[in-house]
Design a protein around this motif. Structure first.
Motif, mmCIF file in Angstrom:
data_model
loop_
_atom_site.group_PDB
_atom_site.id
_atom_site.type_symbol
_atom_site.label_atom_id
_atom_site.label_comp_id
_atom_site.label_asym_id
_atom_site.label_seq_id
_atom_site.Cartn_x
_atom_site.Cartn_y
_atom_site.Cartn_z
ATOM 1 N N ASN A 252 0.864 -1.158 0.000
ATOM 2 C CA ASN A 252 0.000 0.000 0.000
ATOM 3 C C ASN A 252 0.918 1.230 0.000
ATOM 4 O OD1 ASN A 252 -1.357 2.229 1.175
ATOM 5 N ND2 ASN A 252 -1.308 1.253 3.191
ATOM 6 N N TRP A 254 -0.212 4.484 0.077
ATOM 7 C CA TRP A 254 -0.958 5.690 0.456
ATOM 8 C C TRP A 254 -0.571 6.243 1.817
ATOM 9 C CZ3 TRP A 254 -6.771 4.881 -1.150
ATOM 10 C CH2 TRP A 254 -6.809 4.588 -2.523
ATOM 11 N N ASN A 257 -0.010 2.003 7.861
ATOM 12 C CA ASN A 257 -0.889 1.354 8.831
ATOM 13 C C ASN A 257 -0.277 0.000 9.149
ATOM 14 O OD1 ASN A 257 -1.667 -0.397 6.796
ATOM 15 N ND2 ASN A 257 -3.628 0.618 6.416
ATOM 16 N N SER A 258 -0.913 -0.732 10.051
ATOM 17 C CA SER A 258 -0.251 -1.955 10.527
ATOM 18 C C SER A 258 -0.085 -2.967 9.403
ATOM 19 C CB SER A 258 -1.024 -2.556 11.690
ATOM 20 O OG SER A 258 -2.358 -2.780 11.277
ATOM 21 N N SER A 259 -0.991 -2.986 8.406
ATOM 22 C CA SER A 259 -0.784 -3.992 7.347
ATOM 23 C C SER A 259 0.446 -3.658 6.505
ATOM 24 C CB SER A 259 -2.017 -4.206 6.461
ATOM 25 O OG SER A 259 -2.896 -3.173 6.480
HETATM 26 C C1 LIG Z 1 -4.100 -0.235 5.308
HETATM 27 O O1 LIG Z 1 -4.346 0.569 4.178
HETATM 28 C C2 LIG Z 1 -4.661 -0.130 2.999
HETATM 29 C C3 LIG Z 1 -4.816 0.881 1.859
HETATM 30 O O2 LIG Z 1 -5.575 1.965 2.198
HETATM 31 C C4 LIG Z 1 -5.927 -0.963 3.198
HETATM 32 O O3 LIG Z 1 -6.188 -1.719 2.051
HETATM 33 C C5 LIG Z 1 -5.721 -1.877 4.393
HETATM 34 O O4 LIG Z 1 -6.914 -2.578 4.667
HETATM 35 C C6 LIG Z 1 -5.330 -1.069 5.627
HETATM 36 N N1 LIG Z 1 -5.075 -1.962 6.752
HETATM 37 C C7 LIG Z 1 -5.445 -1.699 7.995
HETATM 38 C C8 LIG Z 1 -5.097 -2.718 9.035
HETATM 39 O O5 LIG Z 1 -6.046 -0.687 8.290
#
Ligand SMILES: *[C@@H]1O[C@H](CO)[C@@H](O)[C@H](O)[C@H]1NC(C)=O
Ligand SMILES: *[C@@H]1O[C@H](CO)[C@@H](O)[C@H](O)[C@H]1NC(C)=O
Ligand SMILES: *[C@@H]1O[C@H](CO)[C@@H](O)[C@H](O)[C@H]1NC(C)=O
Length: 441
Positions: A252, A254, A257-259
């Motif tokens: 990602n 953008w 975040n944790s992912s």
């Molecule tokens: C992190 O951001 C991406 C892109 O916006 C999104 O697809 C993903 O679900 C997000 N993950 C979390 C844990 O918020």
């Protein structure tokens, strides 16, 4: 009793039973590993899946015809007539399969050229894109974007064409023992270079360029003053407009975040070596160690470099703005830079310095032997060695000495051969036909 009779029966034939089970399992494993390595052609309809992404694609170019020798009085590129004639021919050895994730503007063309030469010499099977020389970039990579295995090949050995990574899909294409590599570059320089090269391709940059026409400032300057106002994240080609390295790695791009962090950790597990452009020679020495290469095989000249007039001189303030707009790429770079130096420590710093000095001597020897001029403008170069030109930047090339012997000519030509020409030449060697162009929509 039926049950007792059956169990007695089984017990008497337990040897046979065990053997049959073992053979069945073995066959299943074999079949599954074949399926894993060559999933296409079995259950996927290629004609439907192979949708090219061609809008704005810088792939809309006259197909290069390196194998036919280009134009003018340029030397022809031809395959060696017999194996012993090849300048660096050697006993075939077993190079592990290699997948190199070639990112945008980090210096990947130079590594790709090294892999092309290595692969050509070893007659490996390349995993080439079905269309042109990129895997339907900027779409996320899919196994179906790879052209079919040529007749007689059992696996792909080298993949190094441009893509946006999807590790799961890539692992479906490449054998299990593949070595995964990539190359990062300082995010400030990467972004400046991406901006300059893709100004007419990335919509956010094109908008800034238009806005800059009424200012005395550069397009990059105008963009960095208010990047959000030019950036529509829904537009696929805008992937490169923010955190381009994270984008190419399939992360990602953008915002954090944790992912993002989890995905990064997962990538770190899969890649054996992430090289660093700022320490390019050190990177190549680690590559040499990983693939068991000789120093001569790592000789290179920097390919796809821009003319100095197209490189924007960045003020400290602009650098800071680039870092804050591309903060994920900054994290990414710092993370892999630390990992890189840990690998270097493990290799041994003294040994590394020695090998780097050796590599530089080899590179210098090749340059002296092969080149008469460096940084040559495209108008002065023949078709075969003229690099593809971006709309917004002048890409420089090299002129070869006129008095090379035939074997020298072959080695030197490959050293300076631009990406498209080498790609189309190797494609022709592998399939006996030209690369396909992207069909019109
Ligand atoms: C992190 O951001 C991406 C892109 O916006 C999104 O697809 C993903 O679900 C997000 N993950 C979390 C844990 O918020
Ligand atoms: C770039 O900036 C440096 C100082 O940071 C200066 O010495 C150099 O002349 C500048 N180059 C151009 C092309 O403006
Ligand atoms: C080729 O020409 C260069 C100068 O142009 C010269 O230095 C070199 O020795 C020549 N090489 C051979 C093999 O004649």
């Amino acid at each position: 009793m039926t049950v007792r009779r059956w169990s007695g029966h089984l017990w008497r034939h337990r040897g046979t039973f065990l053997l049959v089970t073992l053979v069945t399992t073995l066959l299943l494993i074999l079949w599954a590993s074949q399926l894993l390595q060559h999933p296409r052609g079995r259950h996927i309809a290629p004609a439907v899946e192979r949708i090219p992404y061609s809008k704005h694609v810088p792939t809309i170019i006259a197909p290069p015809t390196a194998h036919r020798g280009g134009g003018g009085q340029m030397p022809k590129l031809r395959p060696p007539r017999n194996p012993s004639e090849h300048p660096a021919r050697r006993k075939r050895r077993h190079l592990p399969p290699v997948a190199f994730l070639k990112m945008s503007k980090t210096g990947g063309s130079t590594v790709q050229n090294i892999l092309f030469r290595l692969g050509e010499r070893e007659s490996v099977t390349f995993a080439f894109p079905y269309y042109t020389y990129q895997f339907s970039y900027p779409r996320r990579f899919r196994a179906e974007f790879v052209d079919d295995l040529p007749a007689g090949s059992t696996q792909y050995d080298i993949l190094c064409s441009h893509m946006r990574l999807d590790m799961g899909q890539l692992r479906q294409v490449m054998p299990l023992n593949t070595v995964y590599l990539s190359l990062l570059r300082d995010p400030v320089h990467t972004f400046e270079s991406v901006f300059s090269y893709y100004m007419s391709t990335v919509p956010a940059f094109t908008l800034a360029q238009r806005a800059a026409a009424s200012h005395s400032k550069s397009a990059l300057h105008v963009f960095l003053e208010a990047p959000e106002s030019f950036w529509d994240p829904a537009e696929p080609w805008n992937g490169l407009a923010r955190n381009p390295m994270s984008f190419d790695l399939g992360l990602n791009n953008w915002g954090w975040n944790s992912s993002w962090a989890e995905d990064l950790a997962r990538l770190d597990q899969k890649f054996q070596l992430i090289m660093v452009a700022e320490h390019f020679d050190e990177s190549l020495v680690l590559l040499k160690d990983l693939l068991q290469l000789d120093l001569e095989e790592l000789a290179y000249v920097r390919l796809n470099t821009r003319s100095a007039k197209d490189v924007v001189n960045l003020s400290e303030e602009m650098r800071a703005r680039i870092r804050s707009w591309n903060s994920l790429d900054v994290l990414l770079y710092d993370f892999f830079l630390r990992a890189f130096w840990e690998k270097a420590e493990r290799y041994g710093m003294n040994r590394l310095r020695r090998e780097v000095a050796g590599l530089r001597a080899v590179v210098e020897g090749f340059r002296r032997r092969c080149l008469s001029r460096e940084g040559v403008l495209p108008v002065e170069l023949g078709d075969l060695i003229r690099p593809w030109q971006s709309d917004s930047a002048t890409i420089l090339g090299y002129e070869l000495r006129g008095n090379l012997t035939d074997p020298e000519q072959e080695t030197c030509l490959r050293l300076v051969l631009p990406e498209l020409q080498y790609h189309s030449y190797l494609y022709f060697q592998q399939y006996g036909r030209d690369m396909r162009s992207v069909p019109e929509e």
